[in-house]
Design an enzyme around this catalytic site. Structure first.
Site, PDB file in Angstrom:
ATOM      1  CD1 TRP A  12      -2.280  -1.907   0.234  1.00  0.00           C
ATOM      2  CD2 TRP A  12      -3.060  -1.134   2.188  1.00  0.00           C
ATOM      3  NE1 TRP A  12      -3.400  -2.644   0.557  1.00  0.00           N
ATOM      4  CE2 TRP A  12      -3.892  -2.186   1.765  1.00  0.00           C
ATOM      5  CE3 TRP A  12      -3.340  -0.502   3.405  1.00  0.00           C
ATOM      6  CZ2 TRP A  12      -5.007  -2.607   2.492  1.00  0.00           C
ATOM      7  CZ3 TRP A  12      -4.433  -0.916   4.134  1.00  0.00           C
ATOM      8  CH2 TRP A  12      -5.265  -1.962   3.679  1.00  0.00           C
ATOM      9  CE  LYS A  13       4.664   1.214  -4.232  1.00  0.00           C
ATOM     10  NZ  LYS A  13       5.248   1.649  -5.498  1.00  0.00           N
ATOM     11  CD  GLU A 100       8.057   3.475  -4.062  1.00  0.00           C
ATOM     12  OE1 GLU A 100       7.478   3.264  -2.983  1.00  0.00           O
ATOM     13  OE2 GLU A 100       7.501   3.308  -5.173  1.00  0.00           O
ATOM     14  CD  GLU A 169       8.512  -4.048  -6.404  1.00  0.00           C
ATOM     15  OE1 GLU A 169       7.305  -4.302  -6.462  1.00  0.00           O
ATOM     16  OE2 GLU A 169       8.979  -3.092  -5.761  1.00  0.00           O
ATOM     17  N   GLY A 233       1.500  -2.672  -6.279  1.00  0.00           N
ATOM     18  CA  GLY A 233       1.368  -1.375  -5.627  1.00  0.00           C
ATOM     19  C   GLY A 233      -0.018  -0.795  -5.867  1.00  0.00           C
ATOM     20  N   GLY A 234      -0.112   0.110  -6.813  1.00  0.00           N
ATOM     21  CA  GLY A 234      -1.354   0.854  -7.057  1.00  0.00           C
ATOM     22  C   GLY A 234      -2.611  -0.007  -7.135  1.00  0.00           C
TER      23      GLY A 234
HETATM   24  P1  13P Z   1       2.979  -0.326  -8.809  1.00  0.00           P
HETATM   25  O1  13P Z   1       2.238  -1.635  -8.884  1.00  0.00           O
HETATM   26  O2  13P Z   1       2.133   0.813  -8.366  1.00  0.00           O
HETATM   27  O3  13P Z   1       3.755  -0.062 -10.043  1.00  0.00           O
HETATM   28  O4  13P Z   1       4.057  -0.494  -7.630  1.00  0.00           O
HETATM   29  C1  13P Z   1       4.890  -1.592  -7.627  1.00  0.00           C
HETATM   30  C2  13P Z   1       5.621  -1.626  -6.340  1.00  0.00           C
HETATM   31  O5  13P Z   1       6.498  -0.815  -6.088  1.00  0.00           O
HETATM   32  C3  13P Z   1       5.252  -2.661  -5.363  1.00  0.00           C
HETATM   33  O6  13P Z   1       6.173  -2.732  -4.328  1.00  0.00           O
END
Ligand code: 13P
Length: 250
Positions: A12-13, A100, A169, A233-234
């Site tokens: 979910w960041k 990140e 990733e 992620g998203g």
């Molecule tokens: P997205 O699926 O939003 O590209 O993010 C990938 C991610 O960084 C999962 O850790």
């Protein structure tokens, strides 16, 4: 996947308050009261929602994981959170070394010490590895990935291989809508598996792909023989799209 259980993990960041997290869990449980047989699911909320998500998913097969931990057990580390603290909030794993966080200064050595701290506390590390666009275009992807992987798994004992997860990733695919093609992801992950083989039983090592995975793209990705799931992620922020990706792994 050759006998390895697929894992779909949602990162979910920095999204969702505890109240929003509870709402997500209610929607997710309604949509997917059970997960497809043979598929593992993890939800990785921010620290502040770990307890809420653990409580709201009690009795559901999805497990909960943090997004990082400190490598230290306790002490004067303002703002840091230890492995046993997230365990106490219901986490049973943690993402480690996400790009990140590496972009904010986390080094391979720091990631490795967090991997060890996670394993020692009974958490399953989900270790992120990835190359930048410059590295991909410069033709050094396999060296970069092998270096990151070797440092991270250097602290893992042979009998712990089933407790760790690697997530490939590519940095250029994260949040960009530009997913690696399944062929590229398969080829890269197969090379990573081969480079891990001298150190541990690589046939048992789960390696996920992450970067712009969507319900529309998940199935073609997850049929690749070396891709053991996805770190999403998203598309994990919405219970419906996350559920569709889990179903694609079934
Ligand atoms: P997205 O699926 O939003 O590209 O993010 C990938 C991610 O960084 C999962 O850790």
């Amino acid at each position: 996947m050759q006998g390895r259980r697929p894992l779909i993990a949602g990162n979910w960041k920095m999204h969702k308050t505890p109240a929003e997290a509870r709402e997500w869990c209610a929607g997710f449980r309604d949509r997917l009261p059970a997960v497809p047989p043979g598929v593992d699911v993890a939800v990785c909320p921010p620290f502040t929602a770990l307890e809420a998500v653990s409580a709201a998913l009690r009795g559901h097969p999805a497990w909960v994981a943090a997004q990082t931990i400190s490598d230290q057990p306790s002490g004067p580390h303002t703002g840091e959170v230890s492995a046993s603290m997230v365990f106490g909030c219901g986490a049973r794993g943690s993402i480690l070394g996400h790009s990140e966080r590496r972009a904010m200064g986390e080094t391979d050595a720091m990631v490795a010490s967090r991997v060890r701290a996670a394993l020692d506390a009974g958490l399953r590390p989900i270790i992120c590895i990835g190359e930048s666009l410059d590295e991909r275009e410069g033709g050094v992807t396999s060296e970069i990935l092998a270096d990151q992987l070797m440092v991270a798994i250097g602290v893992v004992r042979a009998n712990e291989v089933d407790r760790i997860v690697i997530a490939y990733e590519p940095i250029w695919a994260i949040g960009t809508g530009r997913m690696a093609t399944p062929e590229m992801a398969q080829e890269t992950i197969a090379a990573m598996r081969a480079s891990a083989a001298p150190h541990l039983d690589a046939n048992r090592l789960r390696i996920l792909y992450g970067g712009s995975v969507t319900p529309a793209s998940a199935r073609e990705l997850l049929v690749a023989p070396d891709i053991d799931g996805a770190l999403v992620g998203g598309a994990s922020l919405d219970p419906e799209s996350f559920a569709m990706i889990i179903e694609a792994a079934g």
